[in-house]
Design a protein around this motif. Structure first.
Motif, PDB file in Angstrom:
ATOM      1  N   ILE A 212       0.679  -0.807  -0.060  1.00 11.87           N
ATOM      2  CA  ILE A 212       0.091   0.032  -0.209  1.00 11.87           C
ATOM      3  C   ILE A 212       0.623   1.304   0.085  1.00 11.87           C
ATOM      4  N   SER A 213       1.772   1.755   0.217  1.00 11.09           N
ATOM      5  CA  SER A 213       3.067   2.303   1.218  1.00 11.09           C
ATOM      6  C   SER A 213       3.948   2.423  -0.011  1.00 11.09           C
ATOM      7  N   VAL A 214       4.015   1.530  -0.649  1.00  7.61           N
ATOM      8  CA  VAL A 214       5.198   1.988  -1.782  1.00  7.61           C
ATOM      9  C   VAL A 214       4.194   2.076  -3.097  1.00  7.61           C
ATOM     10  N   GLU A 215       3.282   1.573  -3.384  1.00 10.72           N
ATOM     11  CA  GLU A 215       2.303   1.488  -4.189  1.00 10.72           C
ATOM     12  C   GLU A 215       1.977   3.173  -4.546  1.00 10.72           C
ATOM     13  N   THR A 216       0.808   4.099  -3.004  1.00  7.41           N
ATOM     14  CA  THR A 216       0.702   4.980  -2.696  1.00  7.41           C
ATOM     15  C   THR A 216       2.099   6.427  -3.552  1.00  7.41           C
ATOM     16  N   PHE A 217       3.142   5.920  -3.178  1.00  8.79           N
ATOM     17  CA  PHE A 217       3.850   6.399  -3.163  1.00  8.79           C
ATOM     18  C   PHE A 217       4.579   6.669  -5.315  1.00  8.79           C
ATOM     19  N   LEU A 218       4.051   5.661  -5.827  1.00  9.75           N
ATOM     20  CA  LEU A 218       4.589   5.216  -6.817  1.00  9.75           C
ATOM     21  C   LEU A 218       3.618   5.716  -8.196  1.00  9.75           C
ATOM     22  N   ILE A 219       2.168   5.793  -7.330  1.00 11.17           N
ATOM     23  CA  ILE A 219       0.606   6.042  -8.071  1.00 11.17           C
ATOM     24  C   ILE A 219       1.456   7.887  -8.195  1.00 11.17           C
ATOM     25  N   SER A 220       2.105   8.218  -7.090  1.00 14.65           N
ATOM     26  CA  SER A 220       1.587   9.787  -6.580  1.00 14.65           C
ATOM     27  C   SER A 220       2.574  10.575  -6.847  1.00 14.65           C
ATOM     28  N   VAL A 221       4.182   9.430  -7.903  1.00 14.76           N
ATOM     29  CA  VAL A 221       4.728  10.186  -8.696  1.00 14.76           C
ATOM     30  C   VAL A 221       4.605  10.246 -10.265  1.00 14.76           C
ATOM     31  N   SER A 222       3.934   9.230 -10.669  1.00 17.66           N
ATOM     32  CA  SER A 222       3.287   9.064 -11.731  1.00 17.66           C
ATOM     33  C   SER A 222       2.284  10.358 -11.822  1.00 17.66           C
ATOM     34  N   ILE A 223       1.541  10.422 -10.894  1.00 19.07           N
ATOM     35  CA  ILE A 223       0.606  11.467 -11.582  1.00 19.07           C
ATOM     36  C   ILE A 223       1.400  13.133 -10.940  1.00 19.07           C
ATOM     37  N   VAL A 224       1.715  13.010 -10.302  1.00 16.82           N
ATOM     38  CA  VAL A 224       3.294  14.172 -10.134  1.00 16.82           C
ATOM     39  C   VAL A 224       3.338  14.643 -11.376  1.00 16.82           C
ATOM     40  N   VAL A 225       4.299  13.985 -12.414  1.00 12.09           N
ATOM     41  CA  VAL A 225       4.797  13.618 -13.163  1.00 12.09           C
ATOM     42  C   VAL A 225       4.072  14.313 -14.304  1.00 12.09           C
ATOM     43  N   TRP A 226       3.131  12.832 -14.905  1.00 10.20           N
ATOM     44  CA  TRP A 226       2.535  13.271 -15.654  1.00 10.20           C
ATOM     45  C   TRP A 226       1.030  15.130 -16.219  1.00 10.20           C
ATOM     46  N   ILE A 227       1.217  15.449 -14.753  1.00 10.02           N
ATOM     47  CA  ILE A 227       0.376  17.080 -14.204  1.00 10.02           C
ATOM     48  C   ILE A 227       1.795  17.314 -14.989  1.00 10.02           C
ATOM     49  N   ILE A 228       3.007  17.421 -13.985  1.00 12.08           N
ATOM     50  CA  ILE A 228       4.091  19.288 -14.566  1.00 12.08           C
ATOM     51  C   ILE A 228       4.069  18.195 -16.497  1.00 12.08           C
ATOM     52  N   THR A 229       4.161  17.559 -16.366  1.00 12.12           N
ATOM     53  CA  THR A 229       4.941  17.003 -18.277  1.00 12.12           C
ATOM     54  C   THR A 229       3.891  17.541 -19.230  1.00 12.12           C
ATOM     55  N   ASN A 230       2.064  18.028 -18.610  1.00 14.15           N
ATOM     56  CA  ASN A 230       0.822  17.683 -19.222  1.00 14.15           C
ATOM     57  C   ASN A 230       0.984  19.401 -20.274  1.00 14.15           C
ATOM     58  N   PHE A 231       1.294  19.765 -19.065  1.00 19.52           N
ATOM     59  CA  PHE A 231       1.103  21.665 -19.259  1.00 19.52           C
ATOM     60  C   PHE A 231       3.026  21.437 -20.325  1.00 19.52           C
ATOM     61  N   ASP A 232       2.648  22.741 -21.541  1.00 22.79           N
ATOM     62  CA  ASP A 232       3.762  22.311 -22.317  1.00 22.79           C
ATOM     63  C   ASP A 232       4.940  23.558 -21.459  1.00 22.79           C
ATOM     64  N   VAL A 233       4.395  23.917 -20.379  1.00 26.38           N
ATOM     65  CA  VAL A 233       5.713  25.460 -19.791  1.00 26.38           C
ATOM     66  C   VAL A 233       6.566  24.547 -19.855  1.00 26.38           C
ATOM     67  N   LEU A 234       7.002  23.234 -18.967  1.00 32.14           N
ATOM     68  CA  LEU A 234       8.142  22.245 -19.268  1.00 32.14           C
ATOM     69  C   LEU A 234       9.053  22.379 -20.459  1.00 32.14           C
ATOM     70  N   GLY A 235       8.375  21.546 -21.483  1.00 30.67           N
ATOM     71  CA  GLY A 235       8.918  22.325 -22.540  1.00 30.67           C
ATOM     72  C   GLY A 235       9.381  23.319 -23.273  1.00 30.67           C
ATOM     73  N   VAL A 236       9.130  24.180 -22.729  1.00 28.31           N
ATOM     74  CA  VAL A 236       9.399  25.309 -23.444  1.00 28.31           C
ATOM     75  C   VAL A 236      10.526  26.257 -22.660  1.00 28.31           C
TER      76      VAL A 236
END
Length: 567
Positions: A212-236
């Protein structure tokens, strides 16, 4: 009991495959480079441009414009206002290639990023065409080819702006979602740390808690990365849209894998079904990589496969969460997580509907809230378990301390002596390490004459005198009855003075019943008994102590005087 981090070979294989594919994604993403962007200078207000199908600017283009039914490449025209060297034409749309011409001359070309002959659409959602002041008032011809995207591709906005303006506007739009994602990541870190602490200090911590703890961490990391990279600001900011786009797909396709494993940890009844979902999600990731590497399909063309996987996951989540017959039988923590999973499922359905039918709406904010509620409930249960772990650990330490402590005198006991001797035998000791055996004279007489309370006071008084005389001793313990043992490292001359001080403290000790304490002792070390082992030194000290005690009891008048003093 040995604690394993994987319950089965399936879990171990799944983790290694997933991490292997993710590492491939990241390494591969770094290989794609593009240089469509320009350095940021300053912020100016963006100006919307009108597109036309003809150079005379008589046939306007209605946005959003989709060219799926036309030729692969089409041309549109626009007239620029007064521009500066820092300005760019900001084009929003899922494009493949774009060429800009001024007076028939090409001044900007954007081709698909490629690596080893493989091309990708990843990250190509916004194009920035650099301008200079010579472009002011000119008609620009834009030749564009759109992506072959199952969700459609269109040109939605065209503006004259600067990169600073674009970043400023998008940060305002995505900031609430990014802040929520950051909080989610912090909560995931806390959950992981809480588990690690509990895993180390709570004996009954189960492997499901690790999941539960590890999967919580992994999902959270994937969500954070998904959100940050979904906006083109980082690419710019990085100047590499392709890299950011590939990482975005990696995060998105990995989420179902981790979430399926998370559900497995909280629900044993439906584990087979959830394992199947995990296999499907991982198979989807591997399949997409294979199709992309072979150049068969691009990530953007296979996005619907991940959405199908997500839909199956949402359906299973809701089904598992609302299986009330099973929920009644599980633990309180699992019930809380089931409720959180159901809430997440509802938010995920809304988010998917918004994605499919209303892209301009902030569907990511909704799905992040859903995850935040789910993992917030997990954090709550982790806090409760952490509190339990701290309490258990405190009790364990206290129990361990008590097991090595004499309850009457608060000194060490025989077990602590054995532990210290074993350490000395393993590490060795110097010749000036002294082993002192001490016996309290007249304890039996005191017990018989004044009662056991007086005898206990006699022993406690002896312990106090020893700790005052030898505060730096390596060990002071009570072996049992009226016998005590001291291990201290000291020069013989100094030790003799300290022993005299100890006997002085004892002789002048004044309690409620006991007014004086008489002791007999023996001292042994390797200076007196060269080459002796610890057991031999103990016996030598014991022999000296009994000799001193024998001398004490031979003098009847001394014993009587001692008893009179105790009256």
């Amino acid at each position: 009991m040995k604690k394993e981090f994987f319950k089965s070979k399936f879990d171990k294989l799944t983790y290694f495959i997933t991490l292997g594919v993710m590492c491939f994604y990241i390494v591969f993403a770094f290989s794609f480079k593009d240089s469509d962007t320009k350095k940021i200078k300053y912020v100016t207000p963006a100006k919307t441009l009108q597109l036309f199908f003809d150079e005379e600017l008589t046939q306007p283009v209605k946005l959003p414009f989709n060219n799926n039914k036309s030729e692969d490449t089409f041309s549109v025209y626009t007239k620029l206002p007064n521009v500066r060297d820092s300005n760019v034409i900001e084009i929003h749309g899922k494009y493949k290639t774009l060429t800009a011409r001024l007076r028939g001359n090409i001044f900007y070309v954007s081709e698909l990023p490629s690596f080893l002959g493989i091309k990708t659409y990843a990250g190509r959602n916004t194009c920035f065409i650099p301008l200079s002041n010579v472009c002011s008032g000119e008609v620009i011809k834009l030749s564009i080819s759109l992506q072959d995207n199952p969700y459609g591709a269109n040109i939605s906005k065209v503006k004259v702006s600067t990169l600073a303006t674009y970043i400023n506007e998008n940060l305002k739009r995505c900031l609430p979602t990014c802040i929520l994602a950051a909080l989610l990541f912090v909560c995931a870190l806390f959950s992981l740390n809480a588990f690690i602490f509990s895993y180390l200090y709570q004996s009954k911590r189960t492997i499901e808690d690790l999941d539960i703890s590890v999967e919580t961490f992994l999902i959270s990391v994937s969500i954070v990365v998904w959100i940050i990279t979904n906006f083109d600001v980082l690419g710019v900011l990085l100047g590499n849209m392709a890299f950011v786009g590939i990482i975005n797909y990696l995060a998105f396709t990995s989420m179902p894998i981790f979430f399926a494993a998370f559900l497995c940890a909280i629900n044993k009844k439906h584990r087979f079904m959830l394992r199947a979902l995990q296999i499907i999600a991982e198979g989807n990731m591997i399949f997409q990589v294979a199709m992309f590497v072979t150049g068969t399909r691009d990530f953007t063309q296979m996005l619907f496969l991940t959405h199908v996987t997500d839909f199956l996951g949402i359906v299973m989540t809701i089904y598992v969460a609302f299986d009330f017959a099973y929920v009644k039988k599980i633990t309180r923590e699992q019930k809380v997580l089931c409720i959180g999973s159901a809430i997440f499922g509802i938010f995920a359905v809304l988010s998917m509907i918004l994605f499919l039918f209303g892209r301009d709406m902030n569907y990511m904010f909704l799905i992040t809230i859903g995850f935040f509620i789910l993992f917030g409930m997990h954090i709550l249960t982790s806090l409760l378990k952490l509190s339990t772990s701290l309490t258990e650990h405190s009790k364990l330490l206290e129990s361990e301390r008590n097991s090595y402590r004499d309850q009457l005198t608060s000194l060490g006991n025989r077990r602590l002596l054995y532990r210290k001797i074993a350490k000395l035998e393993a590490m060795g000791f110097d010749n000036d390490t002294n082993f002192i055996m001490i016996d309290v004279n007249g304890l039996k007489v005191i017990n018989d004459t004044f009662g056991h309370d007086a005898g206990d006071e006699l022993l406690r008084g002896t312990a106090i005198c020893m700790t005052e005389a030898f505060p730096d001793a390596e060990l002071i313990c009570r072996l049992g009855g009226d016998e005590f043992f001291i291990i201290i490292k000291e020069d013989q001359n100094i030790l003799d003075r300290r022993m005299k001080r100890f006997t002085h403290y004892a002789a002048n000790w004044n309690g409620e019943t006991i007014k004086s304490i008489s002791i007999s002792y023996g001292i042994a070390n390797r200076e007196k008994y060269p080459g002796s082992s610890i057991s031999e030194l103990q016996k030598a000290a014991d022999t000296e102590m009994y000799q001193a005690k024998s001398n004490f009891y031979k003098n009847k008048s001394e014993l009587s005087e001692a008893l009179d003093g105790r009256r």
